[in-house]
Design a protein around this motif. Structure first.
Motif, PDB file in Angstrom:
ATOM      1  N   HIS A 102       0.821  -1.212   0.000  1.00  0.00           N
ATOM      2  CA  HIS A 102       0.000   0.000   0.000  1.00  0.00           C
ATOM      3  C   HIS A 102       0.864   1.275   0.000  1.00  0.00           C
ATOM      4  N   THR A 104       2.491   4.360  -1.941  1.00  0.00           N
ATOM      5  CA  THR A 104       2.386   5.205  -3.138  1.00  0.00           C
ATOM      6  C   THR A 104       3.783   5.473  -3.691  1.00  0.00           C
ATOM      7  N   MET A 124       0.759  12.267  -7.338  1.00  0.00           N
ATOM      8  CA  MET A 124      -0.623  12.235  -7.806  1.00  0.00           C
ATOM      9  C   MET A 124      -0.816  13.039  -9.100  1.00  0.00           C
ATOM     10  N   THR A 149       2.312  -3.939  -8.473  1.00  0.00           N
ATOM     11  CA  THR A 149       1.865  -2.548  -8.516  1.00  0.00           C
ATOM     12  C   THR A 149       0.446  -2.468  -9.051  1.00  0.00           C
ATOM     13  N   PHE A 189      -2.900   7.570  -9.392  1.00  0.00           N
ATOM     14  CA  PHE A 189      -1.541   7.346  -8.886  1.00  0.00           C
ATOM     15  C   PHE A 189      -1.204   5.860  -8.938  1.00  0.00           C
ATOM     16  N   ARG A 191       0.659   2.636  -6.888  1.00  0.00           N
ATOM     17  CA  ARG A 191       1.093   2.177  -5.568  1.00  0.00           C
ATOM     18  C   ARG A 191       1.394   0.678  -5.618  1.00  0.00           C
TER      19      ARG A 191
END
Length: 218
Positions: A102, A104, A124, A149, A189, A191
């Motif tokens: 989790h 980013t 972002m 990912t 995004f 992550r």
């Protein structure tokens, strides 16, 4: 469209031919005038022709013709406007060591950011307008490593990718692509997976970059 382009090209060709003929005529007339007014010792040493307005402020025929062609060309083929274009390309400037779940991924090196919609501090992308967008990302796992990912729009996982070299002593790569309709102010995004824990580093070197890019399609 093709017929219109052919018509525009014919107009430019006709303007060019007309200008060249006028230019040659103007050149001959000036050379004849120079021979009449120039001292005999200098008659054979001057053949220069100015392509700029004359000293009395009146543009000569050559200058007027070239200016006319330039104006016509600008009207027929205007410069491409960049307003409304949204596109970005970013990558990791260095390796991301052993990311957690989790996590980013913040692509800190911005190569292209037309529209200024990507934030290199948060990782972002924020949609400036409603539309259909294309996003793509690539990751590289280390020797005997595995990297999970996923691409997220707001809080929804839209796509995922797996770079797996867990059983080989080599670098592996994975690329994901999505086409998605999003609304203004939606965020997008990359992550790591929220459940599956990867192994090893996310690699990024000049020879191969872990990257993220996107652009507005319509």
């Amino acid at each position: 469209m093709e017929r219109r382009l052919m018509k525009n090209e014919k107009i430019l060709l006709d303007l060019t031919i007309s200008c060249n003929a006028e230019h040659r005529k103007s050149t001959i007339n000036r050379q004849q005038d120079d021979k009449k007014t120039m001292p005999s010792s200098n008659k054979t040493s001057t053949n220069a022709v100015t392509e700029f307005p004359s000293q009395n402020g009146s543009p000569n025929a050559s200058y007027q013709g070239r200016l006319s062609i330039k104006n016509e060309a600008q009207d027929l083929f205007p410069k491409r406007q960049m307003s409304g274009v949204v596109a970005f390309y970013v990558y990791l400037s260095s390796t991301e060591p052993s990311p957690s779940v989790h996590h980013t991924i913040i692509f800190d090196y911005v190569k292209t950011n037309t529209g200024e919609a990507y934030n290199r501090h948060s990782g972002m992308f924020t949609a400036p307008t409603d539309g259909v967008y294309v996003f793509t990302w690539s990751t590289y796992s280390d020797h005997h490593g595995v990297i999970y990912t996923e691409i997220v729009v707001n809080s929804d996982v839209i796509g995922s990718a797996l770079s797996d070299s867990i059983n080989v002593n080599a670098v592996d790569a994975a690329t994901g692509n999505i086409v998605v309709e999003i609304s203004q102010n939606d965020v997008v995004f990359i992550r790591t997976n929220s459940i599956h824990h990867g192994t090893g580093d996310i690699l990024s070197y000049p020879r191969y970059r872990t990257s993220f890019s996107g652009w507005k399609l319509v």
